[in-house]
Write a protein that holds these residues in place. Structure first.
Motif, PDB file in Angstrom:
ATOM      1  N   ILE A  26       5.788   3.285   0.785  1.00 49.93           N
ATOM      2  CA  ILE A  26       6.360   2.223   1.636  1.00 49.93           C
ATOM      3  C   ILE A  26       7.842   1.979   1.316  1.00 49.93           C
ATOM      4  O   ILE A  26       8.678   1.947   2.238  1.00 49.93           O
ATOM      5  CB  ILE A  26       5.534   0.921   1.515  1.00 49.93           C
ATOM      6  N   ASN A  28      10.032   3.952   0.325  1.00 50.25           N
ATOM      7  CA  ASN A  28      10.865   5.084   0.724  1.00 50.25           C
ATOM      8  C   ASN A  28      10.767   5.428   2.203  1.00 50.25           C
ATOM      9  O   ASN A  28      11.469   6.311   2.672  1.00 50.25           O
ATOM     10  CB  ASN A  28      10.482   6.317  -0.109  1.00 50.25           C
ATOM     11  N   ASP A  29       9.846   4.822   2.929  1.00 47.47           N
ATOM     12  CA  ASP A  29       9.647   5.232   4.316  1.00 47.47           C
ATOM     13  C   ASP A  29       9.625   4.036   5.272  1.00 47.47           C
ATOM     14  O   ASP A  29       8.968   4.088   6.313  1.00 47.47           O
ATOM     15  CB  ASP A  29       8.328   6.036   4.425  1.00 47.47           C
ATOM     16  N   THR A  30      10.326   2.988   4.926  1.00 46.81           N
ATOM     17  CA  THR A  30      10.484   1.865   5.857  1.00 46.81           C
ATOM     18  C   THR A  30      11.967   1.487   5.912  1.00 46.81           C
ATOM     19  O   THR A  30      12.700   1.669   4.931  1.00 46.81           O
ATOM     20  CB  THR A  30       9.669   0.627   5.421  1.00 46.81           C
ATOM     21  N   GLY A  31      12.354   0.948   7.061  1.00 48.50           N
ATOM     22  CA  GLY A  31      13.775   0.664   7.264  1.00 48.50           C
ATOM     23  C   GLY A  31      14.249  -0.639   6.657  1.00 48.50           C
ATOM     24  O   GLY A  31      15.448  -0.874   6.546  1.00 48.50           O
ATOM     25  N   SER A  32      13.328  -1.520   6.302  1.00 47.85           N
ATOM     26  CA  SER A  32      13.732  -2.796   5.690  1.00 47.85           C
ATOM     27  C   SER A  32      12.667  -3.235   4.704  1.00 47.85           C
ATOM     28  O   SER A  32      11.542  -2.708   4.704  1.00 47.85           O
ATOM     29  CB  SER A  32      13.949  -3.864   6.768  1.00 47.85           C
ATOM     30  N   VAL A  35      10.945  -9.021   3.037  1.00 45.26           N
ATOM     31  CA  VAL A  35      11.608 -10.128   3.735  1.00 45.26           C
ATOM     32  C   VAL A  35      13.104  -9.820   3.771  1.00 45.26           C
ATOM     33  O   VAL A  35      13.682  -9.366   2.786  1.00 45.26           O
ATOM     34  CB  VAL A  35      11.362 -11.476   3.016  1.00 45.26           C
ATOM     35  N   GLY A  45      10.435  -8.322   7.136  1.00 49.85           N
ATOM     36  CA  GLY A  45      10.914  -6.941   7.233  1.00 49.85           C
ATOM     37  C   GLY A  45       9.796  -5.986   7.599  1.00 49.85           C
ATOM     38  O   GLY A  45       8.616  -6.353   7.636  1.00 49.85           O
ATOM     39  N   ASP A  46      10.190  -4.725   7.853  1.00 46.23           N
ATOM     40  CA  ASP A  46       9.211  -3.722   8.268  1.00 46.23           C
ATOM     41  C   ASP A  46       8.218  -3.348   7.173  1.00 46.23           C
ATOM     42  O   ASP A  46       7.177  -2.756   7.456  1.00 46.23           O
ATOM     43  CB  ASP A  46       9.948  -2.453   8.724  1.00 46.23           C
TER      44      ASP A  46
END
Lengths: 182, 535
Positions: A26, A28-32, A35, A45-46
């Protein structure tokens, strides 16, 4: 009760997956993040929803481990089941390859234009679908009957042909495989 | 009342399919009729089920009617027809051949088949038909009354945090009650959530895709749902067929009787069982995720207990060919179908596979988002979604009328379907499902995604994990995250935004209690097995 059973293994596997996802995947593979703060305003956040989902997965694994101490496992997964899935994968792969390439291969041999130019004309638009569908249906019927028969082939041809006509004849805008990909 | 009339008008004055003597026949009614016949035939075919027919027909329906608001009622008409027909048709092979056409018709075999062996197949089928349609009708009436009422309450009293907590409660409840254990229910729910979260989100970076471009727009809903629900079932059934001994339909000739049909006093004998089981089925159906199999089991168990106390010496016991046994089972499992739509229409929470396909249809066509906002009785402007909702109620009422009148005749002629060999059916259904996915997504990638979810569905079934929580979580996660984001922002970034009102706190507490308390018991599947073994 047996200490290692399918529920214990399942519980351990999902617990491990959840841990790896929360710690490594998670972030390393989410944009945000969990929170986010933009100009003093906080927003979710994502990463929050996936973290919660994997946390529930981890909880599920722990719950399963606890349950497995007092309940017998109700499911079973053997190497024969995994072999069956491998077998289904082969049949599915073969059917899709035949669907995808029968039309273009025959067009390159027997026609002047490319398959893309012919894909809306008879018999080209049915070739791949009927060939792949026949292969899949007749192989599966033969597997259950433990022999390859003309009847299995006939069922495959008829089912694919009827299905092609059922979708294609009344509806101009529906594309049979592989005609949406070529 | 205006909206009721508008809903009826939307069905009866909708676009005509064809004309008879210059009078246009509304497409929604034609599709309802065709769906009902399809549903009865599918229900009467062991190995097939209503959701399979819904899955296969959805892309065809969308292709016929397009993605415009006028398409909603004809498409819903066909799907509702399948839903209603399949509940009736499932009893046919159970009674005639000792083979349940649908899983919830298993209990029907216990009394239906002995009646057939005693030369009373028509009597058994008529009892099943009356009971099934009665249960369905009662359940629909409860739906018509409760869904708008519940939706208005939700809209009036629940704000964003409460709605978020309500979805959490629904998912927790489904995880707790479906399947063989709460741990497995939670696995199913969490994997459904994870699958729904792939490549969604608000940032430019598509989350959780591992850099795979093919899934950078997420998993297509149709491919994922059909993969888990239909392909997984096909794979499992096919393997059972491949490895197991050949199971042939029982062809033992029954005793011959000159007169077969309803006997004097039959209706009076079965009426209390129909009433009791209809109530049980309706209550069970209104709870999301609790299926018709549990309703049938409870209806049968309570019916057997009452029958033991009141039966006369010449009446058969449950399990020996008692018409009351068929009535208790069929009324209960059919009463689930209407009530199952209460959480869908009032809360947007699907409770069973049929409801999932109604949501899929609404999602594909657009213009109707099942949920509390549908029942917004705005004035003076007309709410088109509310007109569609009352159109759905009208279709259900007409469907019941058709089921009462011609459904029985068609049902009794469907015995032939049980003789279609399943070894030929399963591969064909696989091909049909693949085709249905492709014509909707027009990409081989979607076929591979469906296959992947099919493997997941197969593994779930082998490990005794229920697939329906996965599908429900997959559908609900988007709205859960959206509502939570809005509620968090509206609270000014308060991390305790879900604990600001007593309603929300109550929902969350109930979520914890449902997992903790219901999770200690054996799931419906386990209890059903235990009861079946006992009986």
């Amino acid at each position: 009760m047996q200490r290692i059973n399918v529920d214990v293994v399942l519980g351990l596997v999902v617990l491990a997956c959840a841990l790896v996802a929360v710690v490594i995947w998670i972030p390393n593979d989410t944009g945000s993040g969990i929170v986010e703060s933009v100009r003093g305003r906080y927003s979710i956040g994502d990463a929050l929803a996936p973290t919660v989902a994997f946390a529930i997965l981890g909880l599920a694994g722990a719950a399963l481990l606890i349950e497995s101490r007092r309940k017998k496992p109700t499911g079973q997964l053997s190497s024969r089941n995994l072999a069956f899935i491998g077998f289904m994968l082969l049949i599915y792969l073969a059917a899709i390859l035949v669907m995808r390439w029968t039309g273009p291969a025959l067009a390159s041999i027997a026609a002047e234009g490319s398959y893309r130019e012919l894909r809306d004309t008879l018999p080209w638009k049915y070739l791949g679908y009927v060939a792949g569908g026949t292969l899949m249906v007749s192989v599966m019927v033969s597997l259950v009957e433990r022999q390859f028969t003309g009847k299995a082939l006939l069922i495959g041809v008829l089912a694919s042909l009827l299905m092609a006509m059922f979708y294609d004849l009344p509806f101009d805008d529906l594309l049979l495989p592989p005609n949406g990909d070529v | 009342m205006d909206y009721v009339l508008l809903g009826i008008q939307a069905v009866f004055n909708g676009p005509p399919m064809f004309s008879i003597l210059g009078v246009g026949v509304p497409a929604a009614l034609v599709m309802l009729f065709l769906g009902l016949l399809t549903g009865i035939a599918v229900g009467a075919t062991p190995g097939l089920a209503g959701p399979m027919a819904m899955a296969v027909s959805l892309p065809i329906l969308i292709s016929i009617f397009g993605v415009r608001p006028e398409a909603l009622l004809p498409v819903f008409g066909f799907l509702i027809g399948i839903m209603k027909g399949a509940t009736v048709g499932g009893a046919v092979p159970a009674i005639l051949f000792n083979t349940p056409g649908t899983p919830d018709a298993f209990m029907t075999t216990l009394d239906g088949y002995p009646m057939t062996r005693r030369g009373m197949p028509m009597r058994a089928l008529k009892v099943a038909h009356i009971s099934s349609v009665s249960g369905d009708t009662v359940s629909d009436i409860v739906l018509f009354v409760c869904a708008p009422f519940l939706a208005v309450l939700v809209e009036r009293f629940l704000d964003l945090p409460e709605k978020t907590s309500l979805i959490i409660l629904s998912l927790s409840f489904i995880a707790a009650v479906m399947g063989s254990s709460v741990g497995k229910g939670l696995i199913s729910i969490s994997l459904g959530m994870i699958a729904a979260l792939v490549a969604t989100g608000e940032e430019f970076h598509p989350r959780l895709t591992l850099g795979v471009d093919e899934i950078s727009r997420g998993f297509p809903l149709v491919a994922a749902v059909l993969g888990v629900l239909i392909l997984g079932e096909i794979f499992k059934s096919f393997e059972d067929l491949w490895r197991g001994p050949a199971v042939e339909v029982d062809t033992i000739e029954p005793e011959h009787r000159d007169k077969d049909g309803l006997m004097r006093g039959d209706i009076r004998r079965i009426a209390p069982h129909i009433a009791r089981s209809s109530a049980i089925g309706t209550v069970i159906g209104a709870l999301p995720g609790v299926g018709s199999t549990l309703a049938a089991t409870l209806g049968y168990t309570f019916g057997a207990s009452a029958h033991r106390r009141r039966k006369t010496s010449e009446q058969k016991d449950f399990g020996e060919g008692a018409p009351e046994g068929i009535a208790a089972t069929e009324a209960a499992n059919s009463a689930v179908s209407g009530a199952n739509l209460i959480p869908v229409l009032s809360l947007g929470i699907p409770g069973n596979a049929a409801a999932v396909f109604l949501i899929l249809a609404a999602d594909s066509i657009g213009g109707f988002n099942p949920g509390p906002a549908v029942f917004n009785f705005t004035r003076p402007a007309v709410n088109p979604e509310l007109v569609v909702a009352f159109g759905i109620f009208t279709l259900m009422a007409v469907g019941n009328f058709l089921n009462w009148t011609i459904g029985g005749v068609f049902m009794r002629s469907m015995g032939i379907m049980a003789r279609v060999p399943i070894r030929y059916l399963l591969p064909v259904v696989l091909l049909v499902t693949m085709t249905a996915i492709y014509v909707q997504e027009t990409s081989f990638v979607s076929l591979w995604i469906a296959f992947g979810f099919g493997i997941l569905g197969y593994l779930f079934r082998r490990l005794d994990i229920s697939v329906l929580p996965f599908v429900i979580a997959f559908i609900l996660t988007g709205s859960l995250e959206r509502t939570a984001r809005q509620a968090f922002s509206a609270s000014g970034g308060d991390p305790l935004f879900l604990f600001q009102s007593w309603t929300s706190i109550t929902f969350l507490a109930l979520a914890v209690v449902s997992v903790a308390v219901l999770g200690r018991r054996d799931g419906p599947g386990a209890s059903k097995k235990a009861r079946v073994e006992k009986s």
